[in-house]
Design an enzyme around this catalytic site. Structure first.
Site, short mmCIF file in Angstrom:
data_model
loop_
_atom_site.label_atom_id
_atom_site.label_comp_id
_atom_site.label_asym_id
_atom_site.label_seq_id
_atom_site.Cartn_x
_atom_site.Cartn_y
_atom_site.Cartn_z
NE ARG A 47 -79.09 48.78 -43.47
CZ ARG A 47 -79.23 49.94 -42.92
NH1 ARG A 47 -79.75 50.93 -43.62
NH2 ARG A 47 -78.86 50.19 -41.70
N GLY A 48 -82.24 48.36 -41.52
CA GLY A 48 -82.56 49.46 -40.61
C GLY A 48 -83.92 49.16 -39.99
CB ALA A 49 -85.01 48.98 -36.45
CG ASP A 234 -81.45 47.27 -34.88
OD1 ASP A 234 -80.38 47.91 -34.76
OD2 ASP A 234 -82.00 47.05 -35.98
CG ASN A 244 -77.63 50.57 -33.06
OD1 ASN A 244 -78.56 50.49 -33.86
ND2 ASN A 244 -76.59 51.35 -33.27
CE LYS A 245 -75.68 46.41 -38.11
NZ LYS A 245 -76.07 45.02 -38.41
O1 MRU Z 1 -78.28 45.14 -39.97
P1 MRU Z 1 -78.94 46.46 -40.20
O2 MRU Z 1 -78.28 47.29 -41.26
O3 MRU Z 1 -80.44 46.32 -40.41
O4 MRU Z 1 -78.75 47.24 -38.83
C1 MRU Z 1 -79.23 48.56 -38.71
C2 MRU Z 1 -78.89 49.19 -37.42
O5 MRU Z 1 -78.32 48.59 -36.54
C3 MRU Z 1 -79.37 50.58 -37.21
O6 MRU Z 1 -78.46 51.29 -36.43
C4 MRU Z 1 -80.72 50.53 -36.48
O7 MRU Z 1 -81.63 49.73 -37.18
C5 MRU Z 1 -81.29 51.87 -36.30
S1 MRU Z 1 -81.89 52.46 -37.88
C6 MRU Z 1 -82.75 53.79 -37.77
#
Ligand code: MRU
Length: 346
Positions: A47-49, A234, A244-245
């Protein structure tokens, strides 16, 4: 070099560190098909963009291998269902579509077995993300005054990227430069990326940090006065609105109300100039059980309904600086974003 890594290509397969099991266990999942990669993205193994985009790029390599074995020179048509499966794995992080578009752009110039050329392209996407993170850290860290406290939300570190991190990369580099007195880490309900992943990364590096519940943001800015909220993204719309989250918007409101500043750190692969503003960003909604249960234990009455959007959109007006690998966009709006992207050749 940061020792934490979320994914690696080895022995012709994509290996993903199963982030659902951290910090208790370090278990690697071996993916040998695009379907397995797409399922791992949807299930939050990775996970993480940026990390999602990199994983999808390697997923295309696996898809091309299977399509070439099944259809020979007809592999470009045979690969389509796998590409759709990858593209639909999660909707909000634009890095996923960006990486797939970069991979498919190589299809036209590939002849014979496509795997070597596509693997080189996936490795380039991976390496370029790490380089972008280091450049962003160099641009973002000087914005932080020596001895500052900062708040961060979700996980944006080496686990969420090709290495080093976006927001956490800035924090890492700022700490090495003596700019960080203490990091506050939001737990980040419901998946607890802050508690389980960011805290783990910070602890491994000995960076002073304390965990807070997401709901503490306003009180934290009022009482302990962090100077910055520093987050990743994201998807960043053409006017600077930033998905973002979930909880980022709340934290940004709290920062603004108390005179703290808001920094968004994201590579250009997270920018989406085709999306005019945040109102049209698709925000992923996940099952109610993610809120009503934790590790199989009930947190709410059985059958209780929940609304579970896993991202929110922070309006550009609340953002003081967007940091990318090409520099810093101060007080982003549509005109500044467009001028910056034009100067960056995008
Ligand atoms: O649901 P996730 O864990 O994929 O969400 C991740 C986030 O919201 C991060 O803050 C975002 O992807 C930036 S990561 C460098």
């Amino acid at each position: 070099m940061n020792p934490v890594t979320a994914l690696r290509w080895q022995d012709g397969a994509l290996h993903l560190l199963d982030q659902r099991r951290l910090p208790a266990e370090q278990t690697w999942l071996r993916c040998v098909s695009a379907g397995e990669v797409a399922d791992a993205i949807r299930a939050m193994v990775v996970r993480g963009a940026p990390a999602i985009g990199i994983a999808a790029a390697y997923g295309v390599v696996l898809a091309a291998r299977a399509a070439f074995a099944a259809a020979g020179d007809g592999w470009r048509a045979a690969i389509e269902p796998d590409l759709a499966h990858l593209r639909n794995a999660r909707p909000t992080a634009v890095n996923l579509a960006w990486a797939l578009d970069r991979m498919t752009a190589r299809f036209a110039t590939t002849s014979g077995d496509p795997e070597p050329a596509l693997l080189a392209q996936a490795r380039a996407i991976h390496d370029q993300d790490l380089a972008a993170n280091r450049a962003m850290a160099a641009h973002g860290a000087p914005l932080i005054a020596p001895g500052s406290r900062v708040l961060t939300h979700c996980n944006t570190g080496a686990l969420a990227t090709g290495g080093h991190g976006t927001a956490l990369g800035v924090i890492r580099t700022a700490h090495a430069q003596g700019r960080i007195a203490e990091v506050f880490v939001d737990e980040t309900r419901p998946w607890l990326q802050g508690a389980r992943l960011t805290a783990w990364e910070l602890q491994q590096e000995g960076i002073p940090a304390r965990l807070v519940v997401d709901g503490a943001a306003a009180w934290l800015f009022a009482r302990l006065r962090p100077a910055w909220l520093i987050v990743g993204a994201d998807r960043i719309a053409a006017n600077g609105d930033t998905a973002n989250k979930i909880g980022t918007y709340t934290a940004a409101l709290a920062a603004r109300a108390h005179g703290a500043r808001v920094m968004v750190v994201a590579p250009l692969s997270t920018f989406d100039p085709a999306t005019p503003d945040g109102a049209v960003i698709e925000v992923e909604e996940r099952p109610a059980q993610e809120l009503t249960q934790l590790a199989g234990q009930a947190l709410a009455p059985a059958g209780f309904a929940a609304w579970n959007p896993v991202f929110d959109v922070t309006p550009a007006a609340l953002i003081d600086a967007i940091v990318c690998e090409h520099g810093v966009i101060e007080r982003p709006d549509a005109a500044r974003m467009a001028a910056f992207l034009e100067a960056a050749g995008r």
